[in-house]
Scaffold this motif. Structure first.
Motif, short mmCIF file in Angstrom:
data_model
loop_
_atom_site.label_atom_id
_atom_site.label_comp_id
_atom_site.label_asym_id
_atom_site.label_seq_id
_atom_site.Cartn_x
_atom_site.Cartn_y
_atom_site.Cartn_z
N ALA A 186 5.18 -38.88 66.62
CA ALA A 186 5.05 -39.58 65.35
C ALA A 186 6.33 -39.48 64.53
CB ALA A 186 3.88 -39.00 64.55
N HIS A 187 6.44 -40.40 63.57
CA HIS A 187 7.60 -40.43 62.70
C HIS A 187 7.63 -39.20 61.81
CE1 HIS A 187 10.06 -42.70 59.41
NE2 HIS A 187 10.81 -41.93 60.17
N ASP A 188 8.74 -38.49 61.81
CA ASP A 188 8.92 -37.28 61.00
C ASP A 188 9.61 -37.66 59.69
OD1 ASP A 188 9.33 -34.78 59.98
OD2 ASP A 188 10.95 -34.24 61.35
N THR A 189 8.85 -37.63 58.59
CA THR A 189 9.41 -38.04 57.30
C THR A 189 10.46 -37.06 56.77
OG1 THR A 189 7.58 -36.96 56.14
CG2 THR A 189 7.33 -39.29 56.63
N SER A 190 10.48 -35.83 57.31
CA SER A 190 11.48 -34.86 56.88
C SER A 190 12.81 -35.08 57.57
CB SER A 190 10.98 -33.43 57.14
OG SER A 190 10.84 -33.20 58.53
N ASN A 191 12.79 -35.95 58.61
CA ASN A 191 14.01 -36.28 59.36
C ASN A 191 14.66 -35.08 60.03
OD1 ASN A 191 13.97 -39.09 58.73
ND2 ASN A 191 14.80 -38.63 56.70
N LYS A 211 8.09 -44.72 51.23
CA LYS A 211 6.76 -44.96 51.77
C LYS A 211 5.74 -45.22 50.68
CE LYS A 211 6.69 -42.71 56.28
NZ LYS A 211 6.02 -43.82 56.94
N LEU A 212 5.91 -44.56 49.54
CA LEU A 212 4.94 -44.66 48.47
C LEU A 212 5.12 -45.88 47.57
CD1 LEU A 212 4.81 -40.91 47.39
CD2 LEU A 212 3.01 -42.18 48.56
N THR A 213 6.31 -46.44 47.55
CA THR A 213 6.59 -47.49 46.55
C THR A 213 7.06 -48.82 47.12
OG1 THR A 213 8.88 -46.75 46.22
CG2 THR A 213 7.19 -45.72 44.83
N GLU A 214 7.46 -48.86 48.38
CA GLU A 214 7.97 -50.12 48.91
C GLU A 214 6.85 -51.11 49.19
OE1 GLU A 214 9.78 -49.65 52.74
OE2 GLU A 214 7.99 -48.73 53.62
N SER A 215 7.19 -52.38 49.20
CA SER A 215 6.25 -53.41 49.65
C SER A 215 6.39 -53.54 51.17
CB SER A 215 6.55 -54.76 48.99
OG SER A 215 6.17 -54.74 47.64
N LEU A 259 -1.57 -38.68 47.97
CA LEU A 259 -1.86 -39.42 46.74
C LEU A 259 -3.22 -39.02 46.19
CD1 LEU A 259 -0.85 -41.66 44.85
CD2 LEU A 259 -2.00 -43.32 46.33
N TYR A 260 -4.18 -38.82 47.07
CA TYR A 260 -5.52 -38.39 46.65
C TYR A 260 -5.44 -37.04 45.92
CZ TYR A 260 -10.29 -36.60 46.92
OH TYR A 260 -11.52 -36.06 46.60
N LYS A 261 -4.68 -36.10 46.47
CA LYS A 261 -4.58 -34.77 45.88
C LYS A 261 -3.93 -34.83 44.50
CE LYS A 261 -4.49 -32.28 50.28
NZ LYS A 261 -3.68 -31.44 51.21
N GLY A 302 -8.53 -43.43 57.60
CA GLY A 302 -9.94 -43.27 57.85
C GLY A 302 -10.32 -41.82 57.65
N PRO A 303 -11.61 -41.49 57.78
CA PRO A 303 -12.04 -40.09 57.65
C PRO A 303 -11.26 -39.19 58.61
CG PRO A 303 -13.94 -41.54 57.64
CD PRO A 303 -12.74 -42.41 57.97
N GLY A 304 -10.75 -38.09 58.08
CA GLY A 304 -9.96 -37.18 58.89
C GLY A 304 -8.48 -37.49 58.85
N ASN A 305 -8.11 -38.53 58.11
CA ASN A 305 -6.71 -38.95 58.02
C ASN A 305 -5.88 -37.98 57.19
OD1 ASN A 305 -4.97 -41.16 55.96
ND2 ASN A 305 -4.41 -40.82 58.07
N LYS A 306 -4.65 -37.77 57.60
CA LYS A 306 -3.70 -36.97 56.84
C LYS A 306 -2.47 -37.83 56.58
CE LYS A 306 -5.16 -32.60 58.93
NZ LYS A 306 -4.71 -31.41 59.71
N GLY A 307 -1.66 -37.45 55.63
CA GLY A 307 -0.45 -38.21 55.36
C GLY A 307 -0.31 -38.55 53.89
#
Length: 306
Positions: free
Chosen positions: A55-60, A262-266, A161-163, A151-156
């Motif tokens: 998977a893509h590592d956002t920390s690079n 990731k949070l703000t782009e269209s 944002l939920y937290k 979906g249920p069980g999703n992380k990321g």
């Protein structure tokens, strides 16, 4: 009917497996971590669904070569075995990031690919190899490019944002206006099953996305509604936020350039091609319904922990 799934222990794999098991379809795990996995290809399976990957590592911080070893080379080896097997359908789960890291307008299957990350490049190189092979009669290749799956069980980032909203922290990025495509795990499962059952769907590349788009601010409002809270949206000047993320690129802060993007782009993804192929007008769940279901699952999980 029987199928094999690689990456069955991951979020998508678990949900897809349960979806098919509930429908009475036999599912076998194929762990590519097993050194002897080549001996466990099931010739009696109707489909091989390849989900396993790096998977893509956002920390690079990930080794770029590992992306190519896993996402490209392992996929190629698995596909070569598929070509010689009696299995009919091969589903390769790529990503919209194999096409573009940013999108101007709407992303469809005709956009010229120009990934900028090792993750996207490794996915694209696997796609290109698979598409250049000659398929024997009776076999189909489906390259699936999903957008952000939830979906249920999703992380990321959706969980993040939920937290933020759950803790009563004001959303500080309300000054950024965007439109994003999402994909509920229920719609993903529905599409895979429909493609398997419809013999008229041709081999090729297909985007997977919900029918509608939502903005991050709309997501904050939706999460707040599910939690029974008043949405707190702060429109902090964008120029100040950009200074903060530059610091986050150096220090371990919650916000860095990658996460801000990731949070703000269209990022709008078209699902028109797959709906035409399946002759359907809309997917089972709207984007709003799918996201609300996911958010509700976060809420119940929090209660269980408490």
């Amino acid at each position: 009917m029987k199928m094999q799934i690689t990456g069955a222990s991951g979020f998508v794999g678990r949900n897809l497996k349960n979806f098919f098991l509930c429908k009475g379809i036999e599912v076998e795990d194929l762990s590519l971590r097993n050194p002897n996995w080549r001996n466990f290809i099931d010739e009696g399976a109707a489909a091989l669904i390849h989900l396993a990957g790096k998977a893509h590592d956002t920390s690079n911080n990930a080794d770029s070569e590992e992306y190519f070893l896993v996402n490209r080379d392992l996929t190629i080896e698995l596909f070569e075995i598929f070509l010689k097997s009696k299995i009919h359908d091969f589903f390769y789960f790529s990503s919209v990031k194999a096409v573009a890291d940013t999108v101007d307008g709407v992303l469809d299957e005709n956009v010229v690919s120009n990934p900028q990350t090792p993750y996207g490049k490794s996915k694209l190189e696997a796609e290109e190899y698979l598409l250049n092979q000659i398929l024997p009669d009776g076999k189909r290749l489906f390259i699936i490019r999903p957008c952000m799956i939830h979906g249920p069980g999703n992380k990321g980032n959706l969980n993040l944002l939920y937290k933020v909203v759950e803790k009563g922290i004001p959303w500080p990025l309300a000054a950024f206006h965007n439109d994003r495509s999402f994909l509920s795990i229920d719609n993903l499962s529905y599409l895979v099953e429909a493609m398997m059952n419809s013999k008229s769907v041709a081999s090729g590349v297909y985007n997977f996305a919900d029918d509608e788009v939502l903005s991050t601010n709309q997501l904050v409002n939706l999460i707040s509604k599910v939690l029974g809270k008043r949405a707190k949206l702060w429109s902090i000047p964008i120029s100040f936020i950009k200074i903060v993320v530059k610091i986050g690129d150096v220090l371990p802060l919650p916000l860095n350039s990658e996460r801000l993007k990731k949070l703000t782009e269209s990022y709008i993804v078209s699902n028109t091609k797959i709906k035409i192929a399946l002759e359907i007008e809309k997917l089972p769940l709207t984007a709003h319904e799918g996201l609300e279901k996911t958010i509700q699952s976060f809420k119940y999980k929090t209660k269980e922990i408490d």
